[in-house]
Design an enzyme around this catalytic site. Structure first.
Site, PDB file in Angstrom:
ATOM      1  N   LYS A  13       0.832  -1.208   0.000  1.00 13.27           N
ATOM      2  CA  LYS A  13       0.000   0.000   0.000  1.00 13.27           C
ATOM      3  C   LYS A  13       0.869   1.261   0.000  1.00 13.27           C
ATOM      4  O   LYS A  13       0.668   2.160  -0.801  1.00 13.27           O
ATOM      5  CB  LYS A  13      -0.914   0.029   1.242  1.00 13.27           C
ATOM      6  CG  LYS A  13      -1.829  -1.180   1.382  1.00 13.27           C
ATOM      7  CD  LYS A  13      -2.721  -1.075   2.616  1.00 13.27           C
ATOM      8  CE  LYS A  13      -1.978  -1.121   3.948  1.00 13.27           C
ATOM      9  NZ  LYS A  13      -1.308  -2.403   4.241  1.00 13.27           N
ATOM     10  N   ARG A  88      -9.998   0.762   8.045  1.00 14.62           N
ATOM     11  CA  ARG A  88      -9.546  -0.569   8.435  1.00 14.62           C
ATOM     12  C   ARG A  88     -10.614  -1.367   9.151  1.00 14.62           C
ATOM     13  O   ARG A  88     -10.384  -2.508   9.523  1.00 14.62           O
ATOM     14  CB  ARG A  88      -8.360  -0.407   9.387  1.00 14.62           C
ATOM     15  CG  ARG A  88      -7.032  -0.802   8.789  1.00 14.62           C
ATOM     16  CD  ARG A  88      -6.034  -0.512   9.877  1.00 14.62           C
ATOM     17  NE  ARG A  88      -4.824  -1.217   9.742  1.00 14.62           N
ATOM     18  CZ  ARG A  88      -3.750  -0.731   9.134  1.00 14.62           C
ATOM     19  NH1 ARG A  88      -3.781   0.404   8.514  1.00 14.62           N
ATOM     20  NH2 ARG A  88      -2.637  -1.432   9.138  1.00 14.62           N
ATOM     21  N   ARG A 127      11.875  -4.627   5.188  1.00 16.32           N
ATOM     22  CA  ARG A 127      11.545  -3.236   4.851  1.00 16.32           C
ATOM     23  C   ARG A 127      12.359  -2.235   5.664  1.00 16.32           C
ATOM     24  O   ARG A 127      12.623  -2.423   6.841  1.00 16.32           O
ATOM     25  CB  ARG A 127      10.062  -2.990   5.145  1.00 16.32           C
ATOM     26  CG  ARG A 127       9.709  -1.505   5.142  1.00 16.32           C
ATOM     27  CD  ARG A 127       8.260  -1.222   5.221  1.00 16.32           C
ATOM     28  NE  ARG A 127       7.608  -1.915   6.299  1.00 16.32           N
ATOM     29  CZ  ARG A 127       6.306  -2.091   6.358  1.00 16.32           C
ATOM     30  NH1 ARG A 127       5.531  -1.642   5.387  1.00 16.32           N
ATOM     31  NH2 ARG A 127       5.778  -2.708   7.373  1.00 16.32           N
ATOM     32  N   ARG A 161      10.883   0.002  11.156  1.00 21.43           N
ATOM     33  CA  ARG A 161       9.757   0.136  12.073  1.00 21.43           C
ATOM     34  C   ARG A 161       9.860  -0.889  13.199  1.00 21.43           C
ATOM     35  O   ARG A 161      10.199  -2.040  12.954  1.00 21.43           O
ATOM     36  CB  ARG A 161       8.442  -0.056  11.312  1.00 21.43           C
ATOM     37  CG  ARG A 161       7.988   1.206  10.624  1.00 21.43           C
ATOM     38  CD  ARG A 161       6.874   0.981   9.644  1.00 21.43           C
ATOM     39  NE  ARG A 161       5.778   0.183  10.157  1.00 21.43           N
ATOM     40  CZ  ARG A 161       4.692  -0.111   9.446  1.00 21.43           C
ATOM     41  NH1 ARG A 161       4.576   0.349   8.202  1.00 21.43           N
ATOM     42  NH2 ARG A 161       3.744  -0.850   9.947  1.00 21.43           N
ATOM     43  N   ARG A 172      -0.775  -8.517  13.458  1.00 20.38           N
ATOM     44  CA  ARG A 172      -1.252  -7.556  12.446  1.00 20.38           C
ATOM     45  C   ARG A 172      -2.062  -8.282  11.367  1.00 20.38           C
ATOM     46  O   ARG A 172      -3.071  -7.776  10.892  1.00 20.38           O
ATOM     47  CB  ARG A 172      -0.072  -6.801  11.834  1.00 20.38           C
ATOM     48  CG  ARG A 172       0.447  -5.714  12.758  1.00 20.38           C
ATOM     49  CD  ARG A 172       1.849  -5.257  12.429  1.00 20.38           C
ATOM     50  NE  ARG A 172       2.018  -4.745  11.095  1.00 20.38           N
ATOM     51  CZ  ARG A 172       3.199  -4.542  10.518  1.00 20.38           C
ATOM     52  NH1 ARG A 172       4.315  -4.821  11.187  1.00 20.38           N
ATOM     53  NH2 ARG A 172       3.280  -4.078   9.310  1.00 20.38           N
TER      54      ARG A 172
HETATM   55  P1  AP5 Z   1       4.824  -1.562   1.911  1.00 21.02           P
HETATM   56  O1  AP5 Z   1       4.429  -0.807   0.684  1.00 21.02           O
HETATM   57  O2  AP5 Z   1       5.552  -0.831   2.967  1.00 21.02           O
HETATM   58  O3  AP5 Z   1       3.560  -2.331   2.500  1.00 21.02           O
HETATM   59  P2  AP5 Z   1       2.240  -1.792   3.205  1.00 21.02           P
HETATM   60  O4  AP5 Z   1       1.072  -2.435   2.540  1.00 21.02           O
HETATM   61  O5  AP5 Z   1       2.249  -0.304   3.306  1.00 21.02           O
HETATM   62  O6  AP5 Z   1       2.395  -2.500   4.601  1.00 21.02           O
HETATM   63  P3  AP5 Z   1       2.400  -1.924   6.094  1.00 21.02           P
HETATM   64  O7  AP5 Z   1       3.157  -2.898   6.928  1.00 21.02           O
HETATM   65  O8  AP5 Z   1       2.785  -0.491   6.140  1.00 21.02           O
HETATM   66  O9  AP5 Z   1       0.891  -2.066   6.407  1.00 21.02           O
HETATM   67  P4  AP5 Z   1       0.279  -2.058   7.800  1.00 21.02           P
HETATM   68  O10 AP5 Z   1      -1.147  -1.983   7.387  1.00 21.02           O
HETATM   69  O11 AP5 Z   1       0.652  -3.183   8.669  1.00 21.02           O
HETATM   70  O12 AP5 Z   1       0.942  -0.811   8.526  1.00 21.02           O
HETATM   71  P5  AP5 Z   1       0.450   0.680   8.785  1.00 21.02           P
HETATM   72  O13 AP5 Z   1       1.600   1.564   8.835  1.00 21.02           O
HETATM   73  O14 AP5 Z   1      -0.670   1.025   7.876  1.00 21.02           O
HETATM   74  O15 AP5 Z   1       5.694  -2.827   1.418  1.00 21.02           O
HETATM   75  C1  AP5 Z   1       6.349  -3.663   2.362  1.00 21.02           C
HETATM   76  C2  AP5 Z   1       7.781  -3.958   1.889  1.00 21.02           C
HETATM   77  O16 AP5 Z   1       7.720  -4.759   0.706  1.00 21.02           O
HETATM   78  C3  AP5 Z   1       8.593  -2.699   1.497  1.00 21.02           C
HETATM   79  O17 AP5 Z   1       9.926  -2.878   1.904  1.00 21.02           O
HETATM   80  C4  AP5 Z   1       8.507  -2.660  -0.032  1.00 21.02           C
HETATM   81  O18 AP5 Z   1       9.695  -2.129  -0.598  1.00 21.02           O
HETATM   82  C5  AP5 Z   1       8.328  -4.129  -0.409  1.00 21.02           C
HETATM   83  N1  AP5 Z   1       7.400  -4.290  -1.522  1.00 21.02           N
HETATM   84  C6  AP5 Z   1       6.259  -3.577  -1.764  1.00 21.02           C
HETATM   85  N2  AP5 Z   1       5.649  -4.036  -2.894  1.00 21.02           N
HETATM   86  C7  AP5 Z   1       6.422  -5.077  -3.355  1.00 21.02           C
HETATM   87  C8  AP5 Z   1       6.323  -5.934  -4.498  1.00 21.02           C
HETATM   88  N3  AP5 Z   1       5.284  -5.842  -5.369  1.00 21.02           N
HETATM   89  N4  AP5 Z   1       7.288  -6.892  -4.663  1.00 21.02           N
HETATM   90  C9  AP5 Z   1       8.326  -6.980  -3.765  1.00 21.02           C
HETATM   91  N5  AP5 Z   1       8.482  -6.177  -2.673  1.00 21.02           N
HETATM   92  C10 AP5 Z   1       7.544  -5.218  -2.476  1.00 21.02           C
HETATM   93  O19 AP5 Z   1      -0.178   0.543  10.250  1.00 21.02           O
HETATM   94  C11 AP5 Z   1       0.644   0.268  11.354  1.00 21.02           C
HETATM   95  C12 AP5 Z   1      -0.185   0.188  12.629  1.00 21.02           C
HETATM   96  O20 AP5 Z   1      -0.846   1.440  12.842  1.00 21.02           O
HETATM   97  C13 AP5 Z   1      -1.310  -0.848  12.620  1.00 21.02           C
HETATM   98  O21 AP5 Z   1      -0.844  -2.119  13.008  1.00 21.02           O
HETATM   99  C14 AP5 Z   1      -2.279  -0.230  13.626  1.00 21.02           C
HETATM  100  O22 AP5 Z   1      -1.846  -0.474  14.942  1.00 21.02           O
HETATM  101  C15 AP5 Z   1      -2.149   1.256  13.373  1.00 21.02           C
HETATM  102  N6  AP5 Z   1      -3.121   1.768  12.398  1.00 21.02           N
HETATM  103  C16 AP5 Z   1      -2.835   2.344  11.190  1.00 21.02           C
HETATM  104  N7  AP5 Z   1      -3.946   2.706  10.551  1.00 21.02           N
HETATM  105  C17 AP5 Z   1      -4.979   2.344  11.366  1.00 21.02           C
HETATM  106  C18 AP5 Z   1      -6.388   2.435  11.242  1.00 21.02           C
HETATM  107  N8  AP5 Z   1      -6.978   2.974  10.151  1.00 21.02           N
HETATM  108  N9  AP5 Z   1      -7.141   1.951  12.256  1.00 21.02           N
HETATM  109  C19 AP5 Z   1      -6.592   1.425  13.370  1.00 21.02           C
HETATM  110  N10 AP5 Z   1      -5.253   1.295  13.546  1.00 21.02           N
HETATM  111  C20 AP5 Z   1      -4.449   1.757  12.543  1.00 21.02           C
HETATM  112 MG    MG Z   2       2.455   1.070   4.874  1.00 17.19          MG
END
Ligand code: AP5
Ligand code: MG
Ligand code: ZN
Length: 218
Positions: A13, A88, A127, A161, A172
């Site tokens: 994402k 979410r 990552r 992170r 997660r």
């Molecule tokens: P990346 O693009 O970073 O993946 P992502 O989908 O953004 O994954 P996240 O881990 O950020 O999602 P998340 O939902 O767990 O975390 P968030 O910060 O939103 O890609 C991952 C890696 O793979 C990178 O190194 C990239 O280079 C590589 N990659 C990408 N695409 C690739 C491909 N096609 N092929 C190969 N490699 C690839 O949330 C964190 C925390 O915040 C949550 O756990 C929760 O506690 C809280 N939170 C956030 N939003 C909310 C909400 N709306 N409600 C409640 N709690 C929330």
């Molecule tokens: Mg992300």
């Protein structure tokens, strides 16, 4: 244009949102990034969120809805935004519907990044990001052009992170399948859902998303 990128942790994402935002002049709205900034700034909500994020659990709906509703009001969002990590839960999706309706605004598409659970852990533990500009990288899949130097800003400092470890990832993933995956059905019924293969290469996923967006204007 207003888009949502939907998918489990590590689906790509953030990676895709960063590129689409740059290419199309949209604002990237990542609730994960906003919560990490709030935690760093030491605000009350930020500190409470930090403890939940460290465990891999979701932050309460009212906290994230407040953050997003305030951010969406900012003038830069009038030209369109891409939501990364929000909504979410079904409650967050309903709150977003209300926010958009109040402004006479709408969603153009919800793009689901379909992912294979078994390959996401590798993505997450490899990552890292530039500590200065936030550009995302991966040990194997997305290395800077010059080793140890950020492509975008030239910084040599990077960070990982604290929730990117194998134990937290499982929690997660559980939160995703329990609370977030019902949104796939929700947006399918609203006919805004578009799905792409999130397990292809970064460039191929970007092309699939471009094709979805091109199809929207037809
Ligand atoms: P990346 O693009 O970073 O993946 P992502 O989908 O953004 O994954 P996240 O881990 O950020 O999602 P998340 O939902 O767990 O975390 P968030 O910060 O939103 O890609 C991952 C890696 O793979 C990178 O190194 C990239 O280079 C590589 N990659 C990408 N695409 C690739 C491909 N096609 N092929 C190969 N490699 C690839 O949330 C964190 C925390 O915040 C949550 O756990 C929760 O506690 C809280 N939170 C956030 N939003 C909310 C909400 N709306 N409600 C409640 N709690 C929330
Ligand atoms: Mg992300
Ligand atoms: Zn940088």
């Amino acid at each position: 244009m207003n888009l949502i990128l939907l998918g489990p942790p590590g689906a790509g994402k953030g990676t895709q949102a960063q590129e689409i935002a740059k290419k199309r002049g949209l604002v990237q709205l990542s609730t994960g990034e906003m919560l990490r900034s709030a935690a760093k700034a030491g605000t009350k909500d930020g500190l409470e969120a930090e403890a939940l994020m460290a465990k891999g659990e979701l932050v309460p709906d009212d906290v994230v809805v407040k953050i997003i509703s305030e951010r969406i009001e900012q003038p830069d969002c009038a030209g369109g935004f891409i939501l990364d990590g929000f909504p979410r839960t079904l409650m967050q999706a309903a709150a977003l519907d209300r926010m958009l309706a109040e402004k006479g605004n709408k969603l153009d598409a919800v793009i689901e990044l379909k992912a294979d659970f078994n390959r996401l852990v590798e993505r997450i533990v490899g990552r890292y990001a530039c500590a200065k500009c936030g550009q995302g990288y991966h040990d194997r899949f997305k290395r800077p052009k010059v080793r140890g130097v950020c492509d975008v800003c030239g910084s040599t400092e990077f960070s990982r992170r604290s929730d990117d470890n194998a134990e937290t990832v499982t929690t997660r993933m559980m939160a995703y399948y329990r609370d977030t995956s019902p949104l796939i059905g929700y947006y399918f019924c609203k006919q805004t859902l578009r799905s792409v293969d999130g397990m292809a290469s970064i460039g191929e996923v970007a092309t699939s998303i471009d094709n979805v967006i091109a199809g929207l204007s037809r």
